[in-house]
Design an enzyme around this catalytic site. Structure first.
Site, short mmCIF file in Angstrom:
data_model
loop_
_atom_site.label_atom_id
_atom_site.label_comp_id
_atom_site.label_asym_id
_atom_site.label_seq_id
_atom_site.Cartn_x
_atom_site.Cartn_y
_atom_site.Cartn_z
N HIS A 144 0.80 -1.23 0.00
CA HIS A 144 0.00 0.00 0.00
C HIS A 144 0.83 1.29 0.00
O HIS A 144 0.53 2.24 0.73
CB HIS A 144 -0.97 0.00 1.18
CG HIS A 144 -2.03 -1.06 1.10
ND1 HIS A 144 -2.52 -1.54 -0.09
CD2 HIS A 144 -2.71 -1.74 2.07
CE1 HIS A 144 -3.45 -2.45 0.15
NE2 HIS A 144 -3.58 -2.60 1.45
N HIS A 219 -9.84 2.01 0.43
CA HIS A 219 -9.73 0.85 1.31
C HIS A 219 -10.78 0.85 2.43
O HIS A 219 -10.48 0.59 3.59
CB HIS A 219 -8.32 0.83 1.90
CG HIS A 219 -7.80 -0.52 2.28
ND1 HIS A 219 -8.43 -1.33 3.20
CD2 HIS A 219 -6.73 -1.22 1.86
CE1 HIS A 219 -7.74 -2.45 3.33
NE2 HIS A 219 -6.70 -2.41 2.52
N GLU A 356 -11.50 -3.59 -3.01
CA GLU A 356 -10.53 -2.60 -3.48
C GLU A 356 -10.33 -2.76 -4.98
O GLU A 356 -9.64 -3.67 -5.43
CB GLU A 356 -9.20 -2.81 -2.75
CG GLU A 356 -9.31 -2.76 -1.24
CD GLU A 356 -8.20 -3.57 -0.58
OE1 GLU A 356 -7.01 -3.32 -0.84
OE2 GLU A 356 -8.53 -4.48 0.21
C1 BGC Z 1 -4.42 -6.57 1.75
C2 BGC Z 1 -4.37 -7.33 3.04
C3 BGC Z 1 -4.03 -6.36 4.13
C4 BGC Z 1 -5.07 -5.27 4.15
C5 BGC Z 1 -4.78 -4.22 5.19
C6 BGC Z 1 -5.48 -5.52 1.85
O1 BGC Z 1 -5.51 -4.79 0.67
O2 BGC Z 1 -4.63 -7.41 0.65
O3 BGC Z 1 -3.43 -8.37 2.99
O4 BGC Z 1 -3.96 -6.99 5.37
O5 BGC Z 1 -5.13 -4.65 2.91
O6 BGC Z 1 -3.52 -3.73 5.08
#
Ligand code: BGC
Length: 391
Positions: A144, A219, A356
Site C-alpha cells: 500500500h 480501502h 478494493e
Molecule cells: C491486503 C491485506 C491487508 C489489508 C490491510 C489488503 O488490501 O490485501 O493483505 O492486510 O489490505 O492492510
C-alpha cells in the site's frame, strides 16, 4: 412555494448546525456550511492536527435522502458512511475510529485512499527501462505505497461544493520525486461525490513528470449490518470474474491466472462469504481467508458492475461499479480485536470486508499483468462507484 422552500432550507440548515454542534468527539464548536442547495449539503469541521502540526478537516457530504459520508483530509479517509436498511433506518456501514488519533498510528488502512501503489510489490523493488527502484517497506514486500503512503498524507482541498445538486469534495496530493522510492513527481487528484441515487463515486486522476507506476484505490471496510460487533460471513457477495490471481504464502501473486470454477473463489453467482471461507484449499490457507485479486470480466467496457455485497437481514445492498481490471476482495482476516471500534467495542476478525478496485498486485514485476506504468504527458484516470440500495 418559494417561501416554503426557504423555510424548509432554513430549518434544514438549523438542524445541520445543531446536529454538528451536538456531535460527540467534535474538536471545535464551529461547523462551516460551505454550500447548501435543496437537501444536498457539504459541511466542514476541524478534526485535529497531525504529529507534524498539520490541520486535518472533516467534510460531511449529505444527499437529498439524508445519506451521509464523512471524509477527512488525512488520507482522504472515509470515516463514516450511512446507508438505509429495509425499514429506512440509516446506520454507519464502514469501520473506522471516532477520533483522529488512531488514524495517525499504524492501522489497517481503514477507509483510506491508497497510493502510490495499492497492494503488494514483491521484494519492494521493480525496474523501469533497466533502472531498478528500491521501495521503502517494513519487511521485504512493500504494501500500500510504503511507510508513509497516501493514506498518511494530508490532502489539499481543491473544491468542496454542491455541484449540480451533488455534494462534491475534490482532493489533491503531490507526491515528490523519490517519495517511498518511486520515480517521478506524481500529482494525484481524487474527487468524491455523493449523489441522490445513494452512490459514492471516487474518481482518480494522476500525472507524472517521469515514467513511474501508479495504482490508486479506496480501502473502506464495509459491514452492511451496521453492527460492528458482528462478522461479515453472512454477507452474500458477487464478483464478476471467471479467473483470479493465486498467491504464494507471502500474498504475492504467482503470476498464474486461475479459473474460479469449482473453487471457493467462484463468486459469479452471489454466495455467503462464510460458505467456503474455511475450505481445505491451499489458496484459502495462503490468504487466511479471502485476500486475493479477482480478474474482472469485460475489462474494455469502462465502468461496469464488478461486484456486490448483500446483507439479507437488513436488506442493504452495495454494488461496486468500476473501470478497473481487478478487485482485491479482503475479508478482514488480520483484524484481531485490538483496535477500538466506533461504538466502544473492538474490531474482531472478519468484522469488515474490502472491495478494493485496482490493477493487480505486483504488476510492475509481472509482465503478463495489465501495465501500471504512467509516462509524462499521459493522464491516469479511473473511476469506482459504491451504490447503496435495499433488496
Ligand atoms: C491486503 C491485506 C491487508 C489489508 C490491510 C489488503 O488490501 O490485501 O493483505 O492486510 O489490505 O492492510
Amino acid at each position: 412555494m418559494n417561501q416554503l422552500k426557504s423555510i424548509t432550507n432554513g430549518f434544514l440548515i438549523f438542524s445541520l448546525i445543531f446536529t454538528a454542534v451536538s456531535c460527540k468527539n467534535q474538536k471545535k464548536d464551529t461547523n462551516e456550511i460551505i454550500e447548501s442547495k435543496e437537501m444536498s449539503t457539504i459541511e466542514k469541521k476541524e478534526f485535529g492536527t497531525t504529529n507534524n502540526d498539520e490541520k486535518v478537516s472533516l467534510y460531511t457530504l449529505t444527499n437529498d435522502n439524508g445519506m451521509k459520508v464523512e471524509i477527512m483530509t488525512l488520507g482522504g479517509i472515509i470515516t463514516s458512511l450511512t446507508a438505509p436498511d429495509k425499514n429506512g433506518t440509516y446506520a454507519d456501514v464502514v469501520l473506522g475510529f471516532d477520533v483522529l488519533e488512531p488514524y495517525l498510528e499504524a492501522h489497517p488502512y481503514f477507509g483510506a485512499l491508497i497510493g502510490r501503489y495499492g497492494n503488494r510489490i514483491a521484494n519492494g523493488k521493480f525496474a523501469l527501462d533497466g533502472v531498478e527502484y528500491k521501495l521503502t517497506s517494513d519487511g521485504s514486500t512493500q504494501l500500500h505505497g510504503g511507510r508513509v503512503g497516501f493514506d498518511k498524507a494530508v490532502w489539499t482541498v481543491l473544491n468542496a461544493a454542491v455541484i449540480d445538486g451533488v455534494a462534491t469534495l475534490k482532493l489533491k496530493y503531490i507526491s515528490k520525486d523519490g517519495e517511498e522510492g518511486y520515480p517521478g513527481k506524481l500529482e494525484s487528484i481524487v474527487t468524491y461525490t455523493l449523489d441522490d441515487e445513494d452512490t459514492v463515486q471516487v474518481q482518480y486522476e494522476a500525472t507524472t513528470d517521469k515514467k513511474t507506476v501508479v495504482n490508486l484505490t479506496q480501502h473502506s471496510y464495509f459491514n452492511l449490518s451496521g453492527d460492528f460487533s458482528k462478522d461479515i460471513l453472512d454477507h452474500e457477495v458477487m464478483i464478476n470474474a471467471d479467473t483470479y490471481t493465486p498467491v504464494d504464502t507471502g500474498l504475492i501473486p504467482t503470476g498464474e491466472i486461475a479459473m474460479v470454477e469449482g473453487t471457493p473463489f467462484d463468486f459469479r453467482t452471489p454466495k455467503a462469504v462464510g460458505k467456503e471461507i474455511n475450505a481445505d484449499n491451499e489458496q484459502i490457507k495462503n490468504g487466511g481467508g479471502y485476500d486475493h485479486n479477482w480478474v474482472l470480466t469485460n475489462q474494455n467496457d469502462g465502468i461496469r458492475l464488478v461486484a456486490s455485497a448483500y446483507h439479507p437481514t437488513s436488506g442493504r445492498l452495495l454494488e461496486v461499479f468500476s473501470s478497473e481490471p481487478g478487485i482485491q476482495f479482503y475479508t478482514g482476516n488480520f483484524l484481531d480485536a485490538t483496535l477500538p471500534g466506533k461504538n466502544g467495542g473492538t474490531y474482531d476478525k472478519r468484522s469488515g470486508l474490502c472491495m478494493e478496485t485496482q490493477h493487480y498486485p505486483d504488476s510492475p514485476n509481472k509482465p503478463n499483468f495489465p501495465s501500471t506504468e504512467l509516462r509524462p504527458g499521459e493522464k491516469y484516470t479511473t473511476t469506482t462507484s459504491f451504490k447503496f440500495s435495499i433488496k
